[in-house]
Design a protein around this motif. Structure first.
Motif, PDB file in Angstrom:
ATOM      1  N   THR A 235      30.752  46.935  42.309  1.00 18.29           N
ATOM      2  CA  THR A 235      30.782  45.841  43.274  1.00 18.29           C
ATOM      3  C   THR A 235      29.511  45.832  44.112  1.00 18.29           C
ATOM      4  OG1 THR A 235      31.747  47.045  45.157  1.00 18.29           O
ATOM      5  CG2 THR A 235      33.275  46.213  43.483  1.00 18.29           C
ATOM      6  N   GLY A 236      29.336  44.732  44.831  1.00 15.76           N
ATOM      7  CA  GLY A 236      28.306  44.697  45.855  1.00 15.76           C
ATOM      8  C   GLY A 236      28.634  45.669  46.969  1.00 15.76           C
ATOM      9  N   TRP A 237      27.645  45.890  47.828  1.00 12.51           N
ATOM     10  CA  TRP A 237      27.788  46.885  48.916  1.00 12.51           C
ATOM     11  C   TRP A 237      27.066  46.348  50.146  1.00 12.51           C
ATOM     12  CZ3 TRP A 237      30.440  50.658  46.314  1.00 12.51           C
ATOM     13  CH2 TRP A 237      30.827  51.796  47.020  1.00 12.51           C
ATOM     14  N   PRO A 238      27.700  45.487  50.933  1.00 13.46           N
ATOM     15  CA  PRO A 238      29.122  45.200  51.098  1.00 13.46           C
ATOM     16  C   PRO A 238      29.646  44.216  50.045  1.00 13.46           C
ATOM     17  CG  PRO A 238      27.886  43.825  52.591  1.00 13.46           C
ATOM     18  CD  PRO A 238      26.874  44.724  51.915  1.00 13.46           C
ATOM     19  N   THR A 239      30.969  44.043  50.047  1.00 10.85           N
ATOM     20  CA  THR A 239      31.602  43.105  49.139  1.00 10.85           C
ATOM     21  C   THR A 239      32.819  42.495  49.814  1.00 10.85           C
ATOM     22  OG1 THR A 239      32.312  42.829  46.836  1.00 10.85           O
ATOM     23  CG2 THR A 239      33.173  44.744  48.019  1.00 10.85           C
ATOM     24  N   TYR A 240      33.453  41.558  49.126  1.00  2.00           N
ATOM     25  CA  TYR A 240      34.575  40.807  49.695  1.00  2.00           C
ATOM     26  C   TYR A 240      35.770  41.720  49.957  1.00  2.00           C
ATOM     27  CZ  TYR A 240      38.538  37.513  49.656  1.00  2.00           C
ATOM     28  OH  TYR A 240      39.694  36.806  49.952  1.00  2.00           O
ATOM     29  N   LEU A 241      36.253  41.718  51.190  1.00  3.55           N
ATOM     30  CA  LEU A 241      37.365  42.572  51.589  1.00  3.55           C
ATOM     31  C   LEU A 241      38.622  42.275  50.775  1.00  3.55           C
ATOM     32  CD1 LEU A 241      38.841  44.562  53.427  1.00  3.55           C
ATOM     33  CD2 LEU A 241      39.014  42.742  55.146  1.00  3.55           C
ATOM     34  N   GLY A 242      38.908  41.008  50.497  1.00  9.14           N
ATOM     35  CA  GLY A 242      40.103  40.655  49.731  1.00  9.14           C
ATOM     36  C   GLY A 242      40.091  41.227  48.328  1.00  9.14           C
ATOM     37  N   ALA A 243      38.904  41.322  47.724  1.00  6.73           N
ATOM     38  CA  ALA A 243      38.807  41.934  46.402  1.00  6.73           C
ATOM     39  C   ALA A 243      39.130  43.418  46.488  1.00  6.73           C
ATOM     40  CB  ALA A 243      37.417  41.721  45.823  1.00  6.73           C
ATOM     41  N   LEU A 244      38.614  44.094  47.500  1.00  3.72           N
ATOM     42  CA  LEU A 244      38.920  45.513  47.672  1.00  3.72           C
ATOM     43  C   LEU A 244      40.419  45.730  47.865  1.00  3.72           C
ATOM     44  CD1 LEU A 244      35.998  46.621  50.043  1.00  3.72           C
ATOM     45  CD2 LEU A 244      36.159  46.875  47.548  1.00  3.72           C
ATOM     46  N   GLN A 245      41.048  44.869  48.652  1.00  6.66           N
ATOM     47  CA  GLN A 245      42.487  45.008  48.853  1.00  6.66           C
ATOM     48  C   GLN A 245      43.247  44.827  47.544  1.00  6.66           C
ATOM     49  OE1 GLN A 245      42.775  42.064  52.135  1.00  6.66           O
ATOM     50  NE2 GLN A 245      43.721  43.716  53.302  1.00  6.66           N
ATOM     51  N   ALA A 246      42.820  43.852  46.733  1.00  5.17           N
ATOM     52  CA  ALA A 246      43.485  43.615  45.454  1.00  5.17           C
ATOM     53  C   ALA A 246      43.301  44.793  44.504  1.00  5.17           C
ATOM     54  CB  ALA A 246      42.947  42.336  44.815  1.00  5.17           C
ATOM     55  N   PHE A 247      42.082  45.298  44.397  1.00  6.48           N
ATOM     56  CA  PHE A 247      41.794  46.364  43.432  1.00  6.48           C
ATOM     57  C   PHE A 247      42.331  47.714  43.900  1.00  6.48           C
ATOM     58  CE2 PHE A 247      37.772  43.673  42.551  1.00  6.48           C
ATOM     59  CZ  PHE A 247      38.518  42.750  41.836  1.00  6.48           C
ATOM     60  N   ASN A 248      42.376  47.930  45.210  1.00 10.96           N
ATOM     61  CA  ASN A 248      42.898  49.198  45.731  1.00 10.96           C
ATOM     62  C   ASN A 248      44.331  49.455  45.273  1.00 10.96           C
ATOM     63  OD1 ASN A 248      40.587  49.951  47.091  1.00 10.96           O
ATOM     64  ND2 ASN A 248      41.275  49.231  49.086  1.00 10.96           N
ATOM     65  N   ALA A 249      45.109  48.387  45.149  1.00  8.33           N
ATOM     66  CA  ALA A 249      46.507  48.546  44.756  1.00  8.33           C
ATOM     67  C   ALA A 249      46.641  49.165  43.371  1.00  8.33           C
ATOM     68  CB  ALA A 249      47.217  47.197  44.795  1.00  8.33           C
ATOM     69  N   TYR A 250      45.580  49.078  42.567  1.00 10.02           N
ATOM     70  CA  TYR A 250      45.624  49.620  41.211  1.00 10.02           C
ATOM     71  C   TYR A 250      44.778  50.880  41.084  1.00 10.02           C
ATOM     72  CZ  TYR A 250      47.794  45.158  40.873  1.00 10.02           C
ATOM     73  OH  TYR A 250      48.636  44.091  41.117  1.00 10.02           O
ATOM     74  N   GLU A 251      44.529  51.520  42.247  1.00 10.80           N
ATOM     75  CA  GLU A 251      43.940  52.858  42.322  1.00 10.80           C
ATOM     76  C   GLU A 251      42.534  52.908  41.735  1.00 10.80           C
ATOM     77  OE1 GLU A 251      47.059  56.018  41.688  1.00 10.80           O
ATOM     78  OE2 GLU A 251      48.202  54.268  41.002  1.00 10.80           O
ATOM     79  N   ALA A 252      41.738  51.914  42.106  1.00 14.33           N
ATOM     80  CA  ALA A 252      40.367  51.831  41.615  1.00 14.33           C
ATOM     81  C   ALA A 252      39.438  52.773  42.353  1.00 14.33           C
ATOM     82  CB  ALA A 252      39.850  50.404  41.770  1.00 14.33           C
ATOM     83  N   ASN A 253      38.414  53.235  41.660  1.00 18.89           N
ATOM     84  CA  ASN A 253      37.227  53.803  42.271  1.00 18.89           C
ATOM     85  C   ASN A 253      36.149  52.722  42.298  1.00 18.89           C
ATOM     86  OD1 ASN A 253      38.180  56.567  42.563  1.00 18.89           O
ATOM     87  ND2 ASN A 253      38.029  56.695  40.332  1.00 18.89           N
ATOM     88  N   TYR A 254      35.102  52.958  43.078  1.00 18.65           N
ATOM     89  CA  TYR A 254      34.043  51.959  43.211  1.00 18.65           C
ATOM     90  C   TYR A 254      32.681  52.604  43.048  1.00 18.65           C
ATOM     91  CZ  TYR A 254      37.855  49.241  45.155  1.00 18.65           C
ATOM     92  OH  TYR A 254      39.044  48.593  45.326  1.00 18.65           O
ATOM     93  N   ASP A 255      31.764  51.817  42.494  1.00 22.28           N
ATOM     94  CA  ASP A 255      30.375  52.234  42.429  1.00 22.28           C
ATOM     95  C   ASP A 255      29.517  51.067  42.904  1.00 22.28           C
ATOM     96  OD1 ASP A 255      28.130  53.758  42.037  1.00 22.28           O
ATOM     97  OD2 ASP A 255      28.557  54.210  39.931  1.00 22.28           O
ATOM     98  N   ARG A 256      28.383  51.414  43.467  1.00 17.02           N
ATOM     99  CA  ARG A 256      27.527  50.444  44.147  1.00 17.02           C
ATOM    100  C   ARG A 256      26.597  49.741  43.163  1.00 17.02           C
ATOM    101  NH1 ARG A 256      24.056  51.628  49.575  1.00 17.02           N
ATOM    102  NH2 ARG A 256      22.610  49.882  49.459  1.00 17.02           N
ATOM    103  N   LEU A 257      26.650  48.404  43.188  1.00 14.92           N
ATOM    104  CA  LEU A 257      25.752  47.586  42.380  1.00 14.92           C
ATOM    105  C   LEU A 257      25.102  46.566  43.301  1.00 14.92           C
ATOM    106  CD1 LEU A 257      24.724  46.868  39.506  1.00 14.92           C
ATOM    107  CD2 LEU A 257      26.547  45.174  39.423  1.00 14.92           C
TER     108      LEU A 257
ATOM    109  N   ALA B 102      34.003  52.456  53.335  1.00 12.01           N
ATOM    110  CA  ALA B 102      34.072  52.325  54.798  1.00 12.01           C
ATOM    111  C   ALA B 102      32.784  52.816  55.437  1.00 12.01           C
ATOM    112  CB  ALA B 102      35.284  53.057  55.360  1.00 12.01           C
ATOM    113  N   GLY B 103      31.673  52.458  54.829  1.00  7.88           N
ATOM    114  CA  GLY B 103      30.370  53.004  55.196  1.00  7.88           C
ATOM    115  C   GLY B 103      29.785  52.421  56.463  1.00  7.88           C
ATOM    116  N   ARG B 104      28.690  51.706  56.346  1.00  7.29           N
ATOM    117  CA  ARG B 104      27.873  51.344  57.496  1.00  7.29           C
ATOM    118  C   ARG B 104      28.659  50.567  58.544  1.00  7.29           C
ATOM    119  NH1 ARG B 104      22.435  48.664  55.397  1.00  7.29           N
ATOM    120  NH2 ARG B 104      22.117  48.606  57.646  1.00  7.29           N
TER     121      ARG B 104
END
Length: 434
Positions: free
Chosen positions: A136-158, A383-385
């Motif tokens: 994902t982008g860094w930062p990225t859309y909060l709603g996308a994070l909420q959706a993907f978090n429910a499925y136990e995703a990890n994230y990497d910065r693009l 939950a960075g910068r």
């Protein structure tokens, strides 16, 4: 202690926390949804909610559409169960809309969702196994994070300009116990940064997806809201052009009527290869059967009668408000504050000196200046910068924008004076074009 814990002699209470799935711990309340409550306080100038201005909704066209749906020959259909894929005439209109963007598809490549947020939830469910990684982008859309978090995703910065190789992304995902499943990107006027990806960056994303053999999720919620510059082809259009057919593409396009017509009816869509749509339809059947048919019929009427005129109207209004906010920022921001200059959308992203925390600034700004915005930390997967904030200009006229930015400038100056490092006074306030 088990699910039934003792309270007193003869009394028991169910310990709900012991029954919740482990993924629930990853589901957090939206800071933005909480901040929307401030819109009911007339003394607060709010730049918080990234929502359309209700004064610009095409009310008359929706009244006509609802009346037609409930009084015509299809009035029984409007109130009846319907296809999970969605109302066919609306899907046919979307096919034409996609063609105008360079995306050749047919009606079976389209599924209607309850807003594009439901599409993101379904795609997270479809693609993510526990331990998999989303880029994902860094930062990225909060709603996308909420959706993907429910499925136990990890994230990497693009991020644009990143030179990491596909093998580096692959190795990082495998080290976390899964694989890179998709790249999530909002290519036009992204929430929260306002960023637009140029053609070379879009091509780089598709090449990276090829190398990783992963999907691309294109969130196009703001694509119609361009105020300057030339349109750039959507990722799905570029994908089809190089592979020859939507059925061979790896990009999934998520569209929405929320930012163009009205959000309250909750009508969005997914455009994707039929292999993807078929699986999403099964999810739709299991989730809510179908989106409200009456709403879809109303949106179809409005899209067919006033869509182009509505786009022209909101682009003129929001573009003027963006210009007013950029002018006010130039006039009132202290040295050491930087901001984006988006070519469209609803958002401007402010980067503050490192010593300033956006959440603390919000508390002080509300208390002393009655100005609201969204702290930036929530938009980072880690939950960075904390030294960033998001401003939305969509729901404020030019006068309140000027006054609110002046108040915000005072709040930022007070926060900077309280910390007083000399380093941030060496650079001028400036905007960064996107």
């Amino acid at each position: 202690m088990g699910p039934l814990s003792s309270l007193a002699a003869g009394e028991t209470r169910l310990d709900w926390d012991s029954l919740f799935a482990g993924r629930i711990a990853r589901m957090k309340a939206s800071e933005i949804r909480e901040l929307l409550k401030l819109l009911d306080r007339p003394e607060v100038i709010s730049f918080a909610g990234g929502i359309p201005d209700p004064a610009l909704f095409p009310d008359a066209a929706f009244r006509d559409g609802l009346q037609a749906a409930l009084s015509g020959a299809d009035r029984g259909q409007a109130l009846q169960y319907s296809l999970s894929e969605g109302y066919r005439p609306l899907r046919e209109w979307i096919v034409g809309r996609m063609a105008s963007l360079g995306i050749v598809c047919d009606v079976d490549n389209i599924m209607i969702t309850s807003g594009s947020q439901q599409a993101l939830d379904y795609l997270g469910k479809l693609l993510l196994s526990p331990g998999d990684t989303a880029l994902t982008g860094w930062p990225t859309y909060l709603g996308a994070l909420q959706a993907f978090n429910a499925y136990e995703a990890n994230y990497d910065r693009l991020v644009p300009g990143d030179n990491r190789s596909a093998s580096a992304f692959r190795d990082a995902a495998e080290a976390k116990g899964g694989r890179a499943k998709f790249i999530y990107v909002s290519a036009d006027f992204a929430n929260p940064s306002g960023e637009t990806l140029d053609l070379s960056e879009r091509q780089r994303i598709l090449a990276l997806a090829d190398a990783l053999d992963c999907a691309v999720i294109e969130d196009a919620a703001y694509q119609s809201l361009r105020y300057e510059g030339e349109e750039i082809a959507p990722l799905l259009a570029l994908d089809i052009a190089r592979c020859g057919s939507i059925e061979k593409a790896r990009t999934i396009y998520c569209g929405s009527f929320s930012k163009t017509l009205a959000p309250g009816l909750r009508v969005g869509w997914v455009c994707a290869p039929k292999a993807v749509i078929g699986r999403l339809v099964l999810m739709k059947q299991a989730s809510d059967l179908h989106s409200a048919t009456l709403n879809q019929m109303a949106v179809d009427h409005v899209a067919r009668t006033v869509f182009d005129a509505q786009i022209s109207r909101i682009v003129a209004t929001y573009g003027a408000r963006r210009d007013a906010m950029l002018k006010a920022l130039s006039a009132h921001m202290p040295q050491g504050v930087h901001w984006t200059r988006p070519a469209g959308g609803m958002f401007i992203w402010l980067t503050l000196p490192e010593a300033i925390d956006g959440a603390e600034l919000l508390a002080q700004s509300l208390q002393r200046e009655q100005v609201a915005f969204v702290p930036g930390r929530a938009f980072y997967p880690d939950a960075g910068r904390g030294n960033a904030i998001r401003l939305s200009f969509s729901c404020a006229d030019e006068g309140p924008i000027a006054e609110g930015i002046a108040r915000l400038g005072r709040s930022i100056r007070r926060a900077m004076d309280a910390a007083t490092p000399a380093a941030w006074k060496t650079s001028e306030p400036c905007a960064r074009s996107l």
